[in-house]
Design a protein around this motif. Structure first.
Motif, PDB file in Angstrom:
ATOM      1  N   ASP A   1       0.831  -1.203   0.000  1.00 44.33           N
ATOM      2  CA  ASP A   1       0.000   0.000   0.000  1.00 44.33           C
ATOM      3  C   ASP A   1       0.865   1.252   0.000  1.00 44.33           C
ATOM      4  OD1 ASP A   1      -1.838   2.131   0.741  1.00 44.33           O
ATOM      5  OD2 ASP A   1      -3.239   0.528   1.230  1.00 44.33           O
ATOM      6  N   GLU A   2       0.690   2.102  -1.008  1.00 44.67           N
ATOM      7  CA  GLU A   2       1.521   3.295  -1.142  1.00 44.67           C
ATOM      8  C   GLU A   2       1.054   4.446  -0.259  1.00 44.67           C
ATOM      9  OE1 GLU A   2       1.949   4.337  -5.217  1.00 44.67           O
ATOM     10  OE2 GLU A   2       2.882   2.438  -5.764  1.00 44.67           O
ATOM     11  N   ARG A   3      -0.040   4.250   0.485  1.00 44.98           N
ATOM     12  CA  ARG A   3      -0.531   5.309   1.370  1.00 44.98           C
ATOM     13  C   ARG A   3       0.168   5.308   2.722  1.00 44.98           C
ATOM     14  NH1 ARG A   3      -6.689   3.807   1.499  1.00 44.98           N
ATOM     15  NH2 ARG A   3      -5.716   1.752   1.490  1.00 44.98           N
ATOM     16  N   GLY A   4       1.072   4.358   2.950  1.00 44.00           N
ATOM     17  CA  GLY A   4       1.748   4.294   4.234  1.00 44.00           C
ATOM     18  C   GLY A   4       0.863   3.724   5.317  1.00 44.00           C
ATOM     19  N   ILE A   5       0.219   2.597   5.029  1.00 46.42           N
ATOM     20  CA  ILE A   5      -0.581   1.911   6.050  1.00 46.42           C
ATOM     21  C   ILE A   5      -0.179   0.430   6.052  1.00 46.42           C
ATOM     22  CG2 ILE A   5      -2.518   3.511   6.212  1.00 46.42           C
ATOM     23  CD1 ILE A   5      -4.076   1.835   4.259  1.00 46.42           C
ATOM     24  N   ASP A   6       0.943   0.170   6.683  1.00 44.93           N
ATOM     25  CA  ASP A   6       1.495  -1.176   6.747  1.00 44.93           C
ATOM     26  C   ASP A   6       1.121  -1.856   8.072  1.00 44.93           C
ATOM     27  OD1 ASP A   6       2.836  -1.228   4.214  1.00 44.93           O
ATOM     28  OD2 ASP A   6       4.327   0.139   5.036  1.00 44.93           O
ATOM     29  N   VAL A   7       1.582  -3.089   8.232  1.00 48.61           N
ATOM     30  CA  VAL A   7       1.355  -3.839   9.468  1.00 48.61           C
ATOM     31  C   VAL A   7       2.699  -4.163  10.095  1.00 48.61           C
ATOM     32  CG1 VAL A   7      -0.842  -4.806   8.709  1.00 48.61           C
ATOM     33  CG2 VAL A   7       1.269  -6.048   8.221  1.00 48.61           C
TER      34      VAL A   7
END
Length: 369
Positions: A167-173
């Motif tokens: 995800d390029e929005r910066g919402i990782d785990v």
């Protein structure tokens, strides 16, 4: 030991489009962004592609400049477009090879009180192993851990890990662990692909192998499935179903290899009885919410006001791990409780919805391993 999961909805910065007054407004922007990004990535641009790209650029507020209210078009080299003095946008590139650059969402800082409440939740959970959803990056999580947590009286975690996802929005785990709980091995599934060659996971489905002080190995799979927004219902459901099926396959492979302490945790963006999550329900994984020692506080949901239709966060446990549950619950003190009436006790600092640590409550279980 305590295992927990918390969707923090970013720690320091978040895409401006995701902070609009209504979810529908943000969805329009993100849908346009996703469509334009896909078109820009094509090897060859048809006349129809060019016309659509020009329309989207204008709709995203970039008719006069590469910097729009919610999106930035970065053009490093080559020629992509021109802006005639008479107005409008003309795409001059014939394909992706003709220019070098990127399309990015603009960020804005998170409300400071909300940031502190997020830290309070992470501290008060007192988890030994904490799965984090919607975090910007490992450097951001590390900074939050060492700077913001101590500022509210919290104890920093010993290990901090985030694998950069799709995800390029910066919402990782990611995952945080306390002293004595050692993250030994990591395995990423960021490049797992479907039959068409597309990434299966919206972010990733990382496998974190943690050794407990007692010498047991706990495999934690942190996930964040495709949301119900930003795309058609049919495509979103299909994507979540594919993610659930692949996560189940990974889980079953590890069970067959002899790992019996496995937890699949995170925000799966659908309810337990939904068709997209059916592959997980068909496995031997068991939802911690169904354990007799689990207390949901009278509200079955984990998102928003805690209604049953908003039960989207999970601690799914292998049978042996489920049997080791001593107690569990939902930590809602950092979530907005509504106002007529307030549904649960909150931090004194949480006086407006914008002060909420997250729209999600945190969830936890104590395990005897």
């Amino acid at each position: 030991m305590r295992l927990a999961s918390f969707n923090v909805e970013n720690l320091f910065d978040r895409a401006k489009a995701m902070n609009l007054d209504t979810w529908a407004e943000g969805r329009v922007v993100l849908d346009r962004f996703a469509e334009l990004q896909k078109l820009l990535g094509q090897v060859t641009y048809s006349d129809a592609d060019k016309a659509r790209m020009a329309t989207l650029i204008i709709e995203l507020g970039m008719e006069e400049s590469d910097i729009g209210p919610f999106v930035i078009l970065r053009r490093n080299r080559g020629n992509l477009l021109k802006r005639p003095r008479t107005g409008g946008v003309v795409i001059t590139a014939n394909g992706r090879i003709d220019w070098v650059g990127s399309l990015e969402l603009r960020d804005e800082p998170i409300n400071e009180i909300a940031m502190q409440n997020t830290a309070r939740v992470m501290s008060d959970l007192n988890a030994d192993i904490l799965g984090i959803v919607e975090v910007e990056s490992r450097p951001v999580l590390t900074a939050f851990n060492t700077q913001v947590l101590p500022a509210v009286g919290g104890m920093p975690f010993n290990q901090v890990m985030v694998i950069d996802g799709n995800d390029e929005r910066g919402i990782d785990v990611g995952l945080l662990t306390r002293n004595g709980f050692v993250l030994d091995i990591m395995r990423s599934h960021v490049d797992d692909r479907d039959a068409a060659g597309n990434p299966i996971f919206s972010r990733d489905c990382p496998e974190y192998y943690v050794t407990t002080p007692a010498g047991a190995t706990l495999l934690v799979m942190v996930n964040h499935f495709k949301s119900k927004g930003f795309g058609s219902t049919q495509s979103s459901d299909a994507r979540r179903h594919a993610q659930a099926r692949r996560a189940r396959d990974i889980y079953e492979k590890r069970i067959a290899e002899g790992f019996d302490h496995i937890a699949l945790i995170g925000d799966l963006n659908d309810t337990p009885d939904s068709a997209p999550l059916a592959p997980l329900k068909e496995s031997t994984l068991r939802d911690a919410f169904t354990h007799p020692a689990f207390d949901d506080g009278g509200f079955p949901g984990t998102f928003g006001l805690g209604n049953a239709g908003n039960k989207i966060d999970y601690l799914l446990l292998s049978p042996k791990l489920f049997d080791e549950v001593e107690r569990g619950g939902v930590f809602r003190k950092g979530a907005w409780p509504g106002s007529r009436p307030k549904r649960w006790e909150t931090y004194p600092e949480l006086t407006e919805p914008k002060h909420a640590a997250s729209d999600h409550a945190a969830i936890w279980v104590d395990l005897n391993i």
